[in-house]
Design a protein around this motif. Structure first.
Motif, mmCIF file in Angstrom:
data_model
loop_
_atom_site.group_PDB
_atom_site.id
_atom_site.type_symbol
_atom_site.label_atom_id
_atom_site.label_comp_id
_atom_site.label_asym_id
_atom_site.label_seq_id
_atom_site.Cartn_x
_atom_site.Cartn_y
_atom_site.Cartn_z
ATOM 1 N N ASP A 180 0.841 -1.211 0.000
ATOM 2 C CA ASP A 180 0.000 0.000 0.000
ATOM 3 C C ASP A 180 0.865 1.246 0.000
ATOM 4 O OD1 ASP A 180 -2.138 -1.616 0.150
ATOM 5 O OD2 ASP A 180 -2.654 -1.171 2.244
ATOM 6 N N HIS A 181 1.893 1.192 0.839
ATOM 7 C CA HIS A 181 2.789 2.332 0.961
ATOM 8 C C HIS A 181 3.481 2.613 -0.379
ATOM 9 C CE1 HIS A 181 5.940 4.437 3.621
ATOM 10 N NE2 HIS A 181 5.636 5.113 2.568
ATOM 11 N N ILE A 182 3.932 1.548 -1.043
ATOM 12 C CA ILE A 182 4.629 1.724 -2.324
ATOM 13 C C ILE A 182 3.660 2.316 -3.365
ATOM 14 C CG2 ILE A 182 5.785 0.484 -4.222
ATOM 15 C CD1 ILE A 182 6.844 -1.448 -2.024
ATOM 16 N N ILE A 183 2.417 1.838 -3.365
ATOM 17 C CA ILE A 183 1.429 2.361 -4.333
ATOM 18 C C ILE A 183 1.184 3.850 -4.070
ATOM 19 C CG2 ILE A 183 -1.005 2.232 -5.041
ATOM 20 C CD1 ILE A 183 -0.831 -0.813 -4.574
ATOM 21 N N LEU A 184 1.022 4.223 -2.811
ATOM 22 C CA LEU A 184 0.771 5.641 -2.499
ATOM 23 C C LEU A 184 1.972 6.499 -2.899
ATOM 24 C CD1 LEU A 184 -1.065 5.279 0.949
ATOM 25 C CD2 LEU A 184 -2.059 5.904 -1.257
ATOM 26 N N ASP A 185 3.164 5.951 -2.711
ATOM 27 C CA ASP A 185 4.378 6.670 -3.132
ATOM 28 C C ASP A 185 4.410 6.862 -4.646
ATOM 29 O OD1 ASP A 185 5.731 7.423 -0.953
ATOM 30 O OD2 ASP A 185 7.273 5.859 -1.035
ATOM 31 N N LEU A 186 4.004 5.827 -5.380
ATOM 32 C CA LEU A 186 3.985 5.934 -6.847
ATOM 33 C C LEU A 186 3.031 7.049 -7.284
ATOM 34 C CD1 LEU A 186 3.993 2.172 -7.902
ATOM 35 C CD2 LEU A 186 5.786 3.851 -8.344
ATOM 36 N N PHE A 187 1.859 7.119 -6.653
ATOM 37 C CA PHE A 187 0.917 8.203 -6.980
ATOM 38 C C PHE A 187 1.548 9.561 -6.661
ATOM 39 C CE2 PHE A 187 -2.694 5.049 -6.463
ATOM 40 C CZ PHE A 187 -3.069 5.087 -7.801
ATOM 41 N N ARG A 188 2.163 9.633 -5.467
ATOM 42 C CA ARG A 188 2.754 10.900 -5.029
ATOM 43 C C ARG A 188 3.806 11.388 -6.037
ATOM 44 N NH1 ARG A 188 4.092 9.180 0.421
ATOM 45 N NH2 ARG A 188 1.934 9.295 1.060
ATOM 46 N N ASN A 189 4.573 10.439 -6.596
ATOM 47 C CA ASN A 189 5.693 10.838 -7.458
ATOM 48 C C ASN A 189 5.357 10.860 -8.951
ATOM 49 O OD1 ASN A 189 7.318 11.093 -5.220
ATOM 50 N ND2 ASN A 189 7.824 8.900 -5.203
ATOM 51 N N SER A 190 4.112 10.520 -9.306
ATOM 52 C CA SER A 190 3.790 10.484 -10.732
ATOM 53 C C SER A 190 3.534 11.902 -11.256
ATOM 54 C CB SER A 190 2.538 9.613 -10.924
ATOM 55 O OG SER A 190 1.869 10.030 -12.076
ATOM 56 N N PRO A 191 4.214 12.301 -12.339
ATOM 57 C CA PRO A 191 4.089 13.674 -12.844
ATOM 58 C C PRO A 191 2.658 14.026 -13.254
ATOM 59 C CG PRO A 191 5.828 12.467 -14.004
ATOM 60 C CD PRO A 191 5.153 11.495 -13.108
#
Ligand code: BT5
Length: 333
Positions: free
Chosen positions: A14-25
């Motif tokens: 879950d944490h990795i998915i939220l990080d991916l959203f946070r960092n997606s341009p």
């Protein structure tokens, strides 16, 4: 207690998915990318996304572009807060409701829970202050948390950790708002002379050695004026009341755990002096005339510092200094 992947320092999916959203341009992350990064099937990705939706995240799926996070819940979840600190917050137990996070943390620490684990709750039915007092804990607006530490030191020095948590709370307020918090000995954080946070540290120890310390921290973040009972001992406030704007509780909690982690590391490697200096620079009573109410009497004089054990030093007459270990301080006008 069995070591989970999270305790071993591996971030949850879950944490990795939220990080991916946070960092997606552009805000989109494709299911394919998630499946590659997490090393799981597309069906497993879909299950994680549904799990996040159940927690209150709004995630849209757009054909040929991927998933997009459109709203986060105003909830303190482990997935949002576990950010890879050295110790504090490596594992977070986020509860919807409990009696007191300190009570839960104490119990699991007795059962062997690791150093750094944080227990937090959206609301507490029996939030505790010092000396059996009550801590108001309305749901969904504040932060109520307890951190387990296992410092290798003698029990007498445990009060030093109260100073550590006071400095960490002040730093988190400074990092997330433009407000200037002040620390009042021994355990209050004030803004403009009103209490915005309280600390309750509890200790399990043998004669020579600390088993563990629970750092209990309550911060009034988005609490409204009408949520404070009229009977509080001292004037109280919240970050929202002071700056007339909501503070994101997740950002505040992350800033707090990062500050605690950094200060605790400093404390273990350099010692108390580094913390004491940070504390003194935010303490408004040093150098001023104070009156300290003890159980039996009142001591008046000039506050001149805090010592190794965290005692307040009050000069009552020229050359005569009293060491005060516990009491309620007020400024003499
Ligand atoms: C404290 O006690 O300031 C320690 C508070 C610690 C609370 C945290 S929340 C997470 C963890 N789990 C727990 O069960 N406790 C810790 P003390 O200095 O004794 O202050 C308590 C007094 O502050 C009460 O008697 C009230 O008058 C007042 N008070 C109660 N709730 C308050 C609030 N939310 N904000 C400001 N003042 C409050």
């Amino acid at each position: 207690m069995r070591k989970t992947r999270r305790q071993a320092g591996i971030l949850s999916a879950d944490h990795i998915i939220l990080d991916l959203f946070r960092n997606s341009p552009d805000g989109y992350v494709s299911g394919e990318e998630m499946s590659r990064i997490l090393g799981v099937s597309r069906t497993a990705v879909w299950k994680h996304i549904n799990g996040l939706k159940e927690l209150g995240y709004r995630i849209d799926a757009v054909p040929s572009r991927g998933y997009r996070l459109t709203a986060r819940p105003d909830l303190l979840t482990a997935a949002e807060l576990e950010v890879g600190n050295k110790r504090v917050g490596r594992k977070i137990i986020a509860l919807a409701e409990t009696d007191s996070t300190n009570t839960v943390a104490f119990r699991i620490a007795e059962e062997g829970e690791e150093e750094g684990t944080v227990v937090l709750a959206e609301t507490q039915s029996r939030g505790r202050g010092r000396l059996g007092r009550q801590w108001e804990s309305p749901a969904g607006v504040n932060l109520y948390c307890s951190i387990i530490l296992r410092p290798p030191m003698e029990p007498l020095k445990a009060t030093q950790l109260t100073f550590l948590s006071a400095v960490a709370v002040a730093k988190a307020v400074e990092a997330t708002t433009k407000l200037r918090p002040e620390i009042k000995w021994p355990n209050d954080i004030l803004i403009g002379a009103k209490k915005v946070a309280g600390l309750l540290n509890e200790l399990s120890a043998e004669t020579e050695r600390i088993n563990f310390v629970i750092l209990g921290i309550g911060v009034n973040i988005n609490m409204r004026q009408k949520q404070f009972p009229a009977t509080l001992r001292h004037p109280a406030t919240s970050l929202f009341i002071e700056q007339r704007r909501k503070v994101d509780r997740g950002s505040f909690a992350r800033a707090l755990f990062a500050a605690l982690d950094e200060l605790y590391d400093l404390y273990l490697h350099i010692g108390y002096e580094a913390i004491r200096q940070e504390w003194l620079s935010r303490c408004t009573i040093i150098g001023r005339n104070v009156s300290v109410s003890l159980q039996e009497n009142v001591i008046k004089g000039k506050a001149i510092g805090i010592d190794e054990m965290g005692a307040l030093l009050v000069e009552t007459r020229p050359g005569q200094v009293e060491r005060i270990l516990a009491g309620d301080v007020s400024l003499q006008i």
